[in-house]
Write a protein that holds these residues in place. Structure first.
Motif, PDB file in Angstrom:
ATOM      1  N   LEU A 229       0.805  -1.218   0.000  1.00 44.46           N
ATOM      2  CA  LEU A 229       0.000   0.000   0.000  1.00 44.46           C
ATOM      3  C   LEU A 229       0.843   1.276   0.000  1.00 44.46           C
ATOM      4  CD1 LEU A 229      -2.616  -1.152   2.668  1.00 44.46           C
ATOM      5  CD2 LEU A 229      -2.918  -1.119   0.176  1.00 44.46           C
ATOM      6  N   GLY A 230       2.125   1.124   0.246  1.00 45.35           N
ATOM      7  CA  GLY A 230       2.986   2.295   0.275  1.00 45.35           C
ATOM      8  C   GLY A 230       2.984   3.015   1.613  1.00 45.35           C
ATOM      9  N   ILE A 231       2.398   2.402   2.637  1.00 40.30           N
ATOM     10  CA  ILE A 231       2.396   2.976   3.980  1.00 40.30           C
ATOM     11  C   ILE A 231       3.387   2.208   4.848  1.00 40.30           C
ATOM     12  CG2 ILE A 231       0.058   3.876   3.878  1.00 40.30           C
ATOM     13  CD1 ILE A 231      -0.911   1.340   5.268  1.00 40.30           C
ATOM     14  N   GLY A 232       3.786   2.808   5.968  1.00 43.41           N
ATOM     15  CA  GLY A 232       4.794   2.192   6.815  1.00 43.41           C
ATOM     16  C   GLY A 232       4.214   1.499   8.030  1.00 43.41           C
ATOM     17  N   ASP A 233       5.093   0.802   8.754  1.00 42.02           N
ATOM     18  CA  ASP A 233       4.667   0.069   9.932  1.00 42.02           C
ATOM     19  C   ASP A 233       4.106   0.986  11.010  1.00 42.02           C
ATOM     20  OD1 ASP A 233       7.221   1.181  10.270  1.00 42.02           O
ATOM     21  OD2 ASP A 233       7.785  -0.303  11.780  1.00 42.02           O
ATOM     22  N   ALA A 234       4.686   2.184  11.158  1.00 38.36           N
ATOM     23  CA  ALA A 234       4.240   3.099  12.204  1.00 38.36           C
ATOM     24  C   ALA A 234       2.802   3.548  11.978  1.00 38.36           C
ATOM     25  CB  ALA A 234       5.157   4.311  12.268  1.00 38.36           C
ATOM     26  N   PHE A 235       2.451   3.832  10.736  1.00 38.36           N
ATOM     27  CA  PHE A 235       1.077   4.267  10.456  1.00 38.36           C
ATOM     28  C   PHE A 235       0.085   3.159  10.769  1.00 38.36           C
ATOM     29  CE2 PHE A 235      -2.649   4.772   7.751  1.00 38.36           C
ATOM     30  CZ  PHE A 235      -3.027   6.061   8.064  1.00 38.36           C
ATOM     31  N   ILE A 236       0.413   1.932  10.386  1.00 38.71           N
ATOM     32  CA  ILE A 236      -0.484   0.801  10.676  1.00 38.71           C
ATOM     33  C   ILE A 236      -0.620   0.618  12.183  1.00 38.71           C
ATOM     34  CG2 ILE A 236      -0.876  -1.671  10.362  1.00 38.71           C
ATOM     35  CD1 ILE A 236       0.800  -1.461   7.789  1.00 38.71           C
ATOM     36  N   ALA A 237       0.499   0.754  12.901  1.00 33.42           N
ATOM     37  CA  ALA A 237       0.462   0.626  14.362  1.00 33.42           C
ATOM     38  C   ALA A 237      -0.446   1.676  14.975  1.00 33.42           C
ATOM     39  CB  ALA A 237       1.869   0.733  14.933  1.00 33.42           C
ATOM     40  N   LEU A 238      -0.407   2.899  14.451  1.00 34.57           N
ATOM     41  CA  LEU A 238      -1.273   3.958  14.968  1.00 34.57           C
ATOM     42  C   LEU A 238      -2.743   3.656  14.693  1.00 34.57           C
ATOM     43  CD1 LEU A 238       0.729   7.195  14.053  1.00 34.57           C
ATOM     44  CD2 LEU A 238       0.461   6.139  16.299  1.00 34.57           C
ATOM     45  N   ARG A 239      -3.021   3.063  13.540  1.00 31.24           N
ATOM     46  CA  ARG A 239      -4.412   2.686  13.236  1.00 31.24           C
ATOM     47  C   ARG A 239      -4.885   1.579  14.182  1.00 31.24           C
ATOM     48  NH1 ARG A 239      -7.167   6.176  11.992  1.00 31.24           N
ATOM     49  NH2 ARG A 239      -8.783   4.668  11.453  1.00 31.24           N
ATOM     50  N   MET A 240      -3.994   0.673  14.542  1.00 31.09           N
ATOM     51  CA  MET A 240      -4.362  -0.391  15.474  1.00 31.09           C
ATOM     52  C   MET A 240      -4.547   0.154  16.889  1.00 31.09           C
ATOM     53  SD  MET A 240      -2.268  -3.707  14.038  1.00 31.09           S
ATOM     54  CE  MET A 240      -3.251  -4.861  15.017  1.00 31.09           C
ATOM     55  N   GLU A 241      -3.843   1.247  17.215  1.00 32.04           N
ATOM     56  CA  GLU A 241      -4.070   1.900  18.497  1.00 32.04           C
ATOM     57  C   GLU A 241      -5.509   2.385  18.606  1.00 32.04           C
ATOM     58  OE1 GLU A 241      -2.195   2.410  21.314  1.00 32.04           O
ATOM     59  OE2 GLU A 241      -0.865   0.947  20.360  1.00 32.04           O
ATOM     60  N   LYS A 242      -6.078   2.825  17.484  1.00 33.40           N
ATOM     61  CA  LYS A 242      -7.477   3.268  17.475  1.00 33.40           C
ATOM     62  C   LYS A 242      -8.406   2.113  17.858  1.00 33.40           C
ATOM     63  CE  LYS A 242      -6.814   7.512  15.957  1.00 33.40           C
ATOM     64  NZ  LYS A 242      -7.176   8.710  16.761  1.00 33.40           N
ATOM     65  N   LEU A 243      -8.081   0.906  17.392  1.00 36.96           N
ATOM     66  CA  LEU A 243      -8.896  -0.261  17.724  1.00 36.96           C
ATOM     67  C   LEU A 243      -8.773  -0.604  19.205  1.00 36.96           C
ATOM     68  CD1 LEU A 243      -8.149  -2.549  14.631  1.00 36.96           C
ATOM     69  CD2 LEU A 243     -10.026  -0.916  14.958  1.00 36.96           C
ATOM     70  N   ILE A 244      -7.598  -0.369  19.752  1.00 38.86           N
ATOM     71  CA  ILE A 244      -7.382  -0.617  21.187  1.00 38.86           C
ATOM     72  C   ILE A 244      -8.137   0.427  22.012  1.00 38.86           C
ATOM     73  CG2 ILE A 244      -5.651  -0.657  23.023  1.00 38.86           C
ATOM     74  CD1 ILE A 244      -3.679  -1.712  20.848  1.00 38.86           C
ATOM     75  N   GLU A 245      -8.062   1.697  21.580  1.00 36.35           N
ATOM     76  CA  GLU A 245      -8.765   2.761  22.282  1.00 36.35           C
ATOM     77  C   GLU A 245     -10.282   2.530  22.256  1.00 36.35           C
ATOM     78  OE1 GLU A 245      -7.571   6.359  20.414  1.00 36.35           O
ATOM     79  OE2 GLU A 245      -5.459   6.157  21.001  1.00 36.35           O
ATOM     80  N   SER A 246     -10.762   1.916  21.181  1.00 40.55           N
ATOM     81  CA  SER A 246     -12.195   1.631  21.058  1.00 40.55           C
ATOM     82  C   SER A 246     -12.588   0.328  21.745  1.00 40.55           C
ATOM     83  CB  SER A 246     -12.583   1.564  19.571  1.00 40.55           C
ATOM     84  OG  SER A 246     -12.285   2.770  18.916  1.00 40.55           O
ATOM     85  N   GLU A 247     -11.599  -0.329  22.369  1.00 37.08           N
ATOM     86  CA  GLU A 247     -11.796  -1.581  23.106  1.00 37.08           C
ATOM     87  C   GLU A 247     -12.256  -2.728  22.205  1.00 37.08           C
ATOM     88  OE1 GLU A 247     -14.339  -0.782  26.442  1.00 37.08           O
ATOM     89  OE2 GLU A 247     -12.802   0.408  27.462  1.00 37.08           O
ATOM     90  N   ILE A 248     -11.950  -2.607  20.923  1.00 38.37           N
ATOM     91  CA  ILE A 248     -12.188  -3.721  20.000  1.00 38.37           C
ATOM     92  C   ILE A 248     -11.090  -4.761  20.195  1.00 38.37           C
ATOM     93  CG2 ILE A 248     -12.297  -4.364  17.562  1.00 38.37           C
ATOM     94  CD1 ILE A 248     -13.410  -1.543  17.030  1.00 38.37           C
ATOM     95  N   LEU A 249      -9.903  -4.261  20.529  1.00 42.31           N
ATOM     96  CA  LEU A 249      -8.765  -5.112  20.857  1.00 42.31           C
ATOM     97  C   LEU A 249      -8.256  -4.739  22.248  1.00 42.31           C
ATOM     98  CD1 LEU A 249      -6.763  -4.857  17.497  1.00 42.31           C
ATOM     99  CD2 LEU A 249      -8.310  -6.699  18.168  1.00 42.31           C
ATOM    100  N   THR A 250      -7.662  -5.710  22.926  1.00 39.87           N
ATOM    101  CA  THR A 250      -7.087  -5.478  24.249  1.00 39.87           C
ATOM    102  C   THR A 250      -5.637  -5.942  24.254  1.00 39.87           C
ATOM    103  OG1 THR A 250      -9.212  -5.788  25.364  1.00 39.87           O
ATOM    104  CG2 THR A 250      -7.228  -6.043  26.706  1.00 39.87           C
ATOM    105  N   VAL A 251      -4.785  -5.160  24.896  1.00 40.18           N
ATOM    106  CA  VAL A 251      -3.389  -5.537  25.031  1.00 40.18           C
ATOM    107  C   VAL A 251      -3.260  -6.605  26.116  1.00 40.18           C
ATOM    108  CG1 VAL A 251      -1.062  -4.760  25.598  1.00 40.18           C
ATOM    109  CG2 VAL A 251      -2.616  -3.255  24.321  1.00 40.18           C
TER     110      VAL A 251
END
Length: 270
Positions: A229-251
């Motif tokens: 997609l031409g995007i980097g690992d950091a951007f994807i990680a930030l998008r996954m943080e949104k899922l964690i903040e929304s409690e869709i995922l838990t650490v």
């Protein structure tokens, strides 16, 4: 000749290739121009905010690199513009990678401010595919960072004189500035303002393939490798943080396996 690139790894490879033989002529503005606020001219403070956000997913020592990278770009920008004002030619190396393509448009807009003094403006766009006579294979490239030093000389033949055309690239950047979306992507061969969640589908697809508990880095690696997609690992990680903040995922506590935040285990809550 001032050489302009937008990929740090690409700039390092370019220097090793010794295309022009003078490291003082090579400048890199790898400032994630596809992400975040672009209302400022030059290298503004809002670029530092974007870099800080991207670097935040790494360890503390690596996070310091955001300020170092920003300060170097700001210093280099002043040098480059002074040299161009003195009539030097410039050659811009870019690709359809969103960050590099946006970088090219940004730089074209900066050139417009000194258009009466600048010399010739050349561009070298990375072709999507290149044939290797050595291996008799076709190689697909997504950014200049993927080109090995011994290959760079082949691309000089793609140099084009854009002195009479770069104003059109500048206009594209000004249009994007007015829209000032949180993200830009290359769609149908043109840079477009898009929603920051445009790539989320690919992240979701990879998460769905995982077990209820999974290593976040595995998902990020699969998104990078499979979809190009031409995007980097950091951007994807930030998008996954949104899922964690929304409690869709838990650490899952105490599961980090490396210095980056995303070297940890996550649990699905659905």
């Amino acid at each position: 000749m001032v050489e302009i690139l937008f990929s740090e790894s690409g700039a390092a490879s370019f220097k090793e290739a010794e295309i022009n033989g003078n490291f003082d002529d090579i400048f890199c503005f790898a400032l994630a121009w596809d992400i975040g606020d672009i209302t400022e001219d030059g290298v503004g403070e809002k670029r530092l905010a974007v870099l800080d956000a991207l670097y935040s997913v790494y360890d503390e020592d690596t996070q310091k690199g955001a300020k170092i990278q920003y300060d170097k770009a700001k210093e280099d920008f002043a040098v480059v513009m002074e040299r161009i004002k003195n009539g030097e030619d410039v050659r811009i190396w870019y690709s359809d990678n969103p960050s590099e393509r946006c970088g090219m448009l940004w730089f074209a807009a900066q050139l417009r401010t000194v258009s009466d003094k600048a010399g010739r403006v050349y561009t070298v766009k990375l072709p999507k595919y290149m044939y290797s006579e050595i291996t008799n294979t076709i190689t697909e490239f997504n950014s200049w960072g993927e080109v090995a030093p011994h290959e760079w000389h082949k691309y000089l033949e793609f140099t084009q004189d854009k002195t009479k055309e770069y104003w059109g690239y500048a206009q594209q950047w000004w249009n994007l500035k007015r829209e000032n979306s949180s993200l830009r992507a290359v769609l149908n061969g043109r840079v477009r303002s898009v929603s920051e969640d445009i790539y989320d589908k690919y992240i979701w697809d990879e998460i769905d393939l995982e077990d209820d508990e999974f290593i976040e880095a595995a998902v990020i690696g699969n998104v990078l490798g499979r979809y190009q997609l031409g995007i980097g690992d950091a951007f994807i990680a930030l998008r996954m943080e949104k899922l964690i903040e929304s409690e869709i995922l838990t650490v899952v506590p105490k599961t980090s396996r490396g210095p980056a935040v995303y070297h940890r285990k996550l649990r699905k809550n659905y």
